[in-house]
Design a protein around this motif. Sequence first.
Motif, PDB file in Angstrom:
ATOM      1  N   SER A  19      -4.544  -3.313   2.618  1.00  0.00           N
ATOM      2  CA  SER A  19      -4.860  -2.801   3.957  1.00  0.00           C
ATOM      3  C   SER A  19      -3.611  -2.528   4.789  1.00  0.00           C
ATOM      4  O   SER A  19      -3.709  -2.238   5.981  1.00  0.00           O
ATOM      5  CB  SER A  19      -5.766  -3.792   4.694  1.00  0.00           C
ATOM      6  OG  SER A  19      -5.088  -5.014   4.929  1.00  0.00           O
ATOM      7  N   GLY A  20      -2.414  -2.635   4.162  1.00  0.00           N
ATOM      8  CA  GLY A  20      -1.186  -2.246   4.842  1.00  0.00           C
ATOM      9  C   GLY A  20      -0.590  -3.280   5.763  1.00  0.00           C
ATOM     10  O   GLY A  20       0.180  -2.941   6.672  1.00  0.00           O
ATOM     11  N   SER A  62       0.841  -1.197   0.000  1.00  0.00           N
ATOM     12  CA  SER A  62       0.000   0.000   0.000  1.00  0.00           C
ATOM     13  C   SER A  62       0.879   1.250   0.000  1.00  0.00           C
ATOM     14  O   SER A  62       2.052   1.204   0.404  1.00  0.00           O
ATOM     15  CB  SER A  62      -0.899   0.004   1.237  1.00  0.00           C
ATOM     16  OG  SER A  62      -0.112   0.185   2.412  1.00  0.00           O
ATOM     17  N   PRO A  63       0.344   2.393  -0.435  1.00  0.00           N
ATOM     18  CA  PRO A  63       1.134   3.641  -0.399  1.00  0.00           C
ATOM     19  C   PRO A  63       1.612   3.989   1.014  1.00  0.00           C
ATOM     20  O   PRO A  63       2.731   4.476   1.188  1.00  0.00           O
ATOM     21  CB  PRO A  63       0.148   4.692  -0.926  1.00  0.00           C
ATOM     22  CG  PRO A  63      -0.825   3.922  -1.751  1.00  0.00           C
ATOM     23  CD  PRO A  63      -0.962   2.593  -1.088  1.00  0.00           C
ATOM     24  N   GLU A  64       0.763   3.724   2.011  1.00  0.00           N
ATOM     25  CA  GLU A  64       1.135   4.035   3.397  1.00  0.00           C
ATOM     26  C   GLU A  64       2.310   3.167   3.848  1.00  0.00           C
ATOM     27  O   GLU A  64       3.233   3.651   4.519  1.00  0.00           O
ATOM     28  CB  GLU A  64      -0.068   3.830   4.322  1.00  0.00           C
ATOM     29  CG  GLU A  64      -1.238   4.771   4.088  1.00  0.00           C
ATOM     30  CD  GLU A  64      -2.071   4.389   2.874  1.00  0.00           C
ATOM     31  OE1 GLU A  64      -2.865   5.231   2.428  1.00  0.00           O
ATOM     32  OE2 GLU A  64      -1.925   3.243   2.354  1.00  0.00           O
ATOM     33  N   TYR A  65       2.262   1.892   3.478  1.00  0.00           N
ATOM     34  CA  TYR A  65       3.366   1.006   3.863  1.00  0.00           C
ATOM     35  C   TYR A  65       4.642   1.401   3.128  1.00  0.00           C
ATOM     36  O   TYR A  65       5.741   1.368   3.701  1.00  0.00           O
ATOM     37  CB  TYR A  65       3.008  -0.448   3.559  1.00  0.00           C
ATOM     38  CG  TYR A  65       3.837  -1.444   4.336  1.00  0.00           C
ATOM     39  CD1 TYR A  65       3.365  -1.978   5.531  1.00  0.00           C
ATOM     40  CD2 TYR A  65       5.095  -1.839   3.894  1.00  0.00           C
ATOM     41  CE1 TYR A  65       4.127  -2.863   6.267  1.00  0.00           C
ATOM     42  CE2 TYR A  65       5.863  -2.733   4.615  1.00  0.00           C
ATOM     43  CZ  TYR A  65       5.377  -3.243   5.793  1.00  0.00           C
ATOM     44  OH  TYR A  65       6.134  -4.119   6.524  1.00  0.00           O
ATOM     45  N   SER A 106      -3.278   2.347  -5.951  1.00  0.00           N
ATOM     46  CA  SER A 106      -3.794   1.678  -4.756  1.00  0.00           C
ATOM     47  C   SER A 106      -2.727   0.739  -4.214  1.00  0.00           C
ATOM     48  O   SER A 106      -2.662   0.482  -3.011  1.00  0.00           O
ATOM     49  CB  SER A 106      -5.064   0.895  -5.087  1.00  0.00           C
ATOM     50  OG  SER A 106      -6.071   1.760  -5.568  1.00  0.00           O
ATOM     51  N   ALA A 110       5.502   4.355   2.218  1.00  0.00           N
ATOM     52  CA  ALA A 110       6.034   5.576   2.847  1.00  0.00           C
ATOM     53  C   ALA A 110       6.853   5.235   4.079  1.00  0.00           C
ATOM     54  O   ALA A 110       7.877   5.877   4.361  1.00  0.00           O
ATOM     55  CB  ALA A 110       4.884   6.505   3.205  1.00  0.00           C
ATOM     56  N   LYS A 111       6.443   4.220   4.823  1.00  0.00           N
ATOM     57  CA  LYS A 111       7.204   3.815   6.011  1.00  0.00           C
ATOM     58  C   LYS A 111       8.564   3.234   5.627  1.00  0.00           C
ATOM     59  O   LYS A 111       9.528   3.354   6.372  1.00  0.00           O
ATOM     60  CB  LYS A 111       6.410   2.777   6.812  1.00  0.00           C
ATOM     61  CG  LYS A 111       5.201   3.325   7.527  1.00  0.00           C
ATOM     62  CD  LYS A 111       4.663   2.351   8.566  1.00  0.00           C
ATOM     63  CE  LYS A 111       4.289   1.012   7.968  1.00  0.00           C
ATOM     64  NZ  LYS A 111       3.711   0.076   8.962  1.00  0.00           N
TER      65      LYS A 111
END
Length: 298
Positions: free
Chosen positions: A236-237, A170-173, A256, A175-176
């Motif tokens: 869902s990360g 995911s994009p959020e993962y 996505s 970024a981490k």
Amino acid sequence: MNIRRKLPPLAALTAFEAAARVRSFTKAAAELGVTQAAVSRQIHLMEETLGFPLFRRLHRSIELTDKGQVLSTAATSAFNLMADTIAELTREEDEGALSISATLAISHFWLMPKIASFSRLYPDSRLRIVSQDSAAGLGGSDFAIRYGNGAWPDGRAEYLFDDELFPVCSPEYAAKLGSAPTLEDIARQPLISYDSQNPSWIGWEEWLAAFSIKLAKAPSGLRTSFYTEAVYAALSGQGIALGWKRLLQNLLDTRSLIRLTEQSIVTRDGYFLIVPPRSANNTKALQFIEWLKTEAAD
């Protein structure tokens, strides 16, 4: 003579057939939507009813006994006959609709998003998608879409495409992880894996080995029964999944899912449309074949 008196309980026979076919109580449980303990109990009940063992329980696997193998062949043949008969009867009731069998992943991620374009081109043709959780059988279907080497005895194999595999999340993962994570960085993350009954499908161990990286003996990360579940876990990360590019192109285009690295491998095998003899000269079937091959080449 009452034939039911000669047969084990149907639930036990169903559990046995699935476990014998996939060679695993755990995978059989996932296929049947029950617990592993329930499958084990049903098979134990069946062995008690018959009076002989059906499996040899090894340390981390099972194998059929000689009698178990004989019964497995008969049970699978009987279930296939029933499935084909029901499919043919259903097909008769839905006369005029073209039915396509495909795995959950292919139908969900690749085929279904394209169906609207077929309906616009051929508004008089109706389609019925038969999603399966294992290699797509024809049964009473007009076509099947399969991944493999194209050598199947039940129809002509029309090549569609091969695929390319790379890590996605995911994009959020992403970024981490920061910019440009190395393969070593990726290998240390929770890697989402999935069970597959198709030995041609590529998992994390084989993918990392292509770049001389060993997978940890006890890798962290979620394991799912089907590839669709692995993709939704990545969305869902919950970690990093292996992305099959042709299946996930829509999710990649909308960002996505994020491709993490330029490294990838191309599959040895490919996706094929299986055309049985009964569909070879049907006008609507030929329209579908032409449309699908155009979509695959796009």
